[in-house]
Write a protein that holds these residues in place. Structure first.
Motif, short mmCIF file in Angstrom:
data_model
loop_
_atom_site.label_atom_id
_atom_site.label_comp_id
_atom_site.label_asym_id
_atom_site.label_seq_id
_atom_site.Cartn_x
_atom_site.Cartn_y
_atom_site.Cartn_z
N THR A 1 118.11 -83.62 16.38
CA THR A 1 116.98 -84.52 16.46
C THR A 1 115.72 -83.71 16.79
O THR A 1 115.66 -83.03 17.81
CB THR A 1 117.19 -85.60 17.54
OG1 THR A 1 118.40 -86.31 17.26
CG2 THR A 1 116.03 -86.58 17.54
N VAL A 2 114.74 -83.77 15.89
CA VAL A 2 113.49 -83.03 16.03
C VAL A 2 112.36 -84.01 16.34
O VAL A 2 112.16 -84.99 15.62
CB VAL A 2 113.16 -82.24 14.75
CG1 VAL A 2 111.81 -81.53 14.88
CG2 VAL A 2 114.26 -81.24 14.44
N SER A 3 111.62 -83.75 17.43
CA SER A 3 110.51 -84.62 17.83
C SER A 3 109.30 -83.77 18.15
O SER A 3 109.42 -82.63 18.62
CB SER A 3 110.88 -85.45 19.07
OG SER A 3 112.10 -86.15 18.87
N ASP A 4 108.12 -84.31 17.89
CA ASP A 4 106.89 -83.59 18.24
C ASP A 4 106.03 -84.43 19.16
O ASP A 4 106.34 -85.60 19.43
CB ASP A 4 106.12 -83.16 16.98
CG ASP A 4 105.64 -84.34 16.15
OD1 ASP A 4 104.85 -85.14 16.67
OD2 ASP A 4 106.04 -84.45 14.97
N GLU A 5 104.92 -83.86 19.63
CA GLU A 5 104.03 -84.54 20.57
C GLU A 5 102.68 -84.86 19.95
O GLU A 5 101.70 -85.08 20.65
CB GLU A 5 103.83 -83.66 21.81
CG GLU A 5 105.10 -83.41 22.59
CD GLU A 5 104.89 -82.51 23.80
OE1 GLU A 5 103.88 -81.78 23.83
OE2 GLU A 5 105.73 -82.56 24.72
N GLY A 6 102.63 -84.88 18.61
CA GLY A 6 101.38 -85.18 17.93
C GLY A 6 101.08 -86.66 17.95
O GLY A 6 101.72 -87.46 18.64
N ARG A 7 100.10 -87.03 17.14
CA ARG A 7 99.75 -88.44 17.04
C ARG A 7 100.92 -89.23 16.48
O ARG A 7 101.77 -88.69 15.79
CB ARG A 7 98.54 -88.61 16.12
CG ARG A 7 97.26 -87.96 16.66
CD ARG A 7 96.14 -88.11 15.67
NE ARG A 7 94.91 -87.49 16.16
CZ ARG A 7 93.79 -87.41 15.44
NH1 ARG A 7 93.76 -87.92 14.22
NH2 ARG A 7 92.72 -86.83 15.95
N SER A 8 100.96 -90.51 16.77
CA SER A 8 102.07 -91.36 16.31
C SER A 8 101.92 -91.61 14.82
O SER A 8 101.31 -92.58 14.39
CB SER A 8 102.07 -92.68 17.08
OG SER A 8 103.17 -93.47 16.67
N VAL A 9 102.46 -90.68 14.03
CA VAL A 9 102.37 -90.76 12.57
C VAL A 9 103.77 -90.87 12.00
O VAL A 9 104.67 -90.11 12.38
CB VAL A 9 101.67 -89.52 11.99
CG1 VAL A 9 101.64 -89.58 10.48
CG2 VAL A 9 100.25 -89.41 12.54
N ASP A 10 103.97 -91.80 11.12
CA ASP A 10 105.28 -92.01 10.51
C ASP A 10 105.73 -90.75 9.78
O ASP A 10 105.02 -90.22 8.94
CB ASP A 10 105.16 -93.17 9.51
CG ASP A 10 106.51 -93.68 9.05
OD1 ASP A 10 107.48 -92.91 9.14
OD2 ASP A 10 106.57 -94.84 8.62
N TRP A 11 106.95 -90.27 10.10
CA TRP A 11 107.51 -89.11 9.39
C TRP A 11 107.58 -89.37 7.90
O TRP A 11 107.44 -88.46 7.09
CB TRP A 11 108.91 -88.79 9.93
CG TRP A 11 108.91 -87.88 11.10
CD1 TRP A 11 108.65 -88.20 12.39
CD2 TRP A 11 109.20 -86.48 11.10
NE1 TRP A 11 108.76 -87.10 13.18
CE2 TRP A 11 109.11 -86.03 12.43
CE3 TRP A 11 109.55 -85.55 10.10
CZ2 TRP A 11 109.33 -84.71 12.79
CZ3 TRP A 11 109.77 -84.24 10.46
CH2 TRP A 11 109.66 -83.82 11.79
#
Length: 296
Positions: A240-250
């Motif tokens: 599971t890969v997650s980032d801390e950027g803006r809430s943008v749909d993958w």
């Protein structure tokens, strides 16, 4: 280090032109006039090539079918293949990338574009070979890893982690590439807020690396982390890969088409060749990749 590129095209003039341009840039080249001949050469001595530049439309064994054979071969699956195509529609490009192509070149292309793409391909091969040698010693230990959580910030950290964790999988070459692409997309398009269009433009201008370093040095965007969670279940491995950027749909970061260029190449590579399943989690800046384990 000298790199040898296998050129495959049924047009002699194209082979001659490509060989001249690449050899002037310091590459060694081997030319092949058919898919069948290229497959024979790869079976005989595939390890001698750093990349394959392959015409998509050829009589007999076409480029896409040869690409599939390469990616289905455990000995050749990590060999980067660049497809040349005169048909640059979204469907055509996606078919090639989904079959495992490293990138594609839409004809006609410039010498600068040719050298940039081939350079990226052989660099990718070098990194995989180096990381494979370093991480191979830990392969046995990884079979006992139940779950783990990692954070990272840069491309270099992503390369090392992807190569290491891939050795927990049945086909590490494929998973290493796909996992690295997911991490890079989280870094670039998530944490650093780079659009596909801006990345492509800066790559064309030759300012891509400078822009990347600039954003990584910023206190806010550069300080963000990508998280990779690993889980071993009874019949599968989950990343599971997650980032801390803006809430943008993958989903919005997936392949787009514009001006003949594919956007989001990395996510498409990850979708089919690398993993058995890939699930985007809405606007949670997270993607879950699954690799199934063979039954005992």
């Amino acid at each position: 280090m000298s790199h040898t590129v296998l050129l495959v095209d049924d047009e002699p003039f194209n082979l001659e032109l490509l060989a001249e341009q690449l050899e002037d840039a310091g590459y060694r080249t081997v030319t092949s006039g058919s898919g069948e001949d290229a497959w024979r050469r790869l079976n005989e001595d595939g390890a001698s090539y750093s990349a394959v530049l392959l015409d998509k439309m050829m009589p007999g064994l076409c480029g896409v079918e040869l690409l599939r054979r390469i990616k289905d071969s455990p000995r050749l699956e990590c060999l980067p293949v660049v497809l040349q195509t005169a048909v640059s529609s979204a469907a055509s490009v996606q078919a090639g990338l989904a079959a495992g192509a490293f990138y594609y070149l839409a004809k006609p292309f410039t010498r600068e574009m040719l050298l940039a793409v081939v350079g990226a391909a052989v660099g990718h091969r070098d990194r995989l070979a180096h990381l494979k040698a370093r991480s191979g010693q830990q392969a046995d230990a990884l079979q006992h890893l139940a779950d783990a959580r990692f954070t990272l910030r840069t491309h270099g950290e992503a390369q090392k982690l992807a190569a290491l964790l891939a050795h927990a999988c049945p086909q590490p070459g494929r998973v290493a590439t796909g996992l690295f692409e997911l991490l890079v997309n989280a870094i670039e398009h998530g944490n650093l807020e780079l659009s596909f269009e801006e990345k492509a433009r800066r790559q064309d201008e030759g300012t891509w690396e400078a822009e990347l370093e600039k954003r990584l040095a910023e206190p806010v965007r550069g300080g963000r982390r990508v998280t990779l969670a690993f889980e071993r279940l009874a019949d599968r491995l989950r990343f599971t890969v997650s980032d801390e950027g803006r809430s943008v749909d993958w989903q919005a970061r997936r392949v787009r088409q514009g001006e003949g260029e594919a956007r989001g190449r990395g996510l498409l590579i990850a979708e089919r060749p690398a993993f058995d399943a890939l699930e985007y989690r809405g606007k949670d800046n997270s993607v879950e990749a699954t690799v199934f384990l063979a039954a005992d």
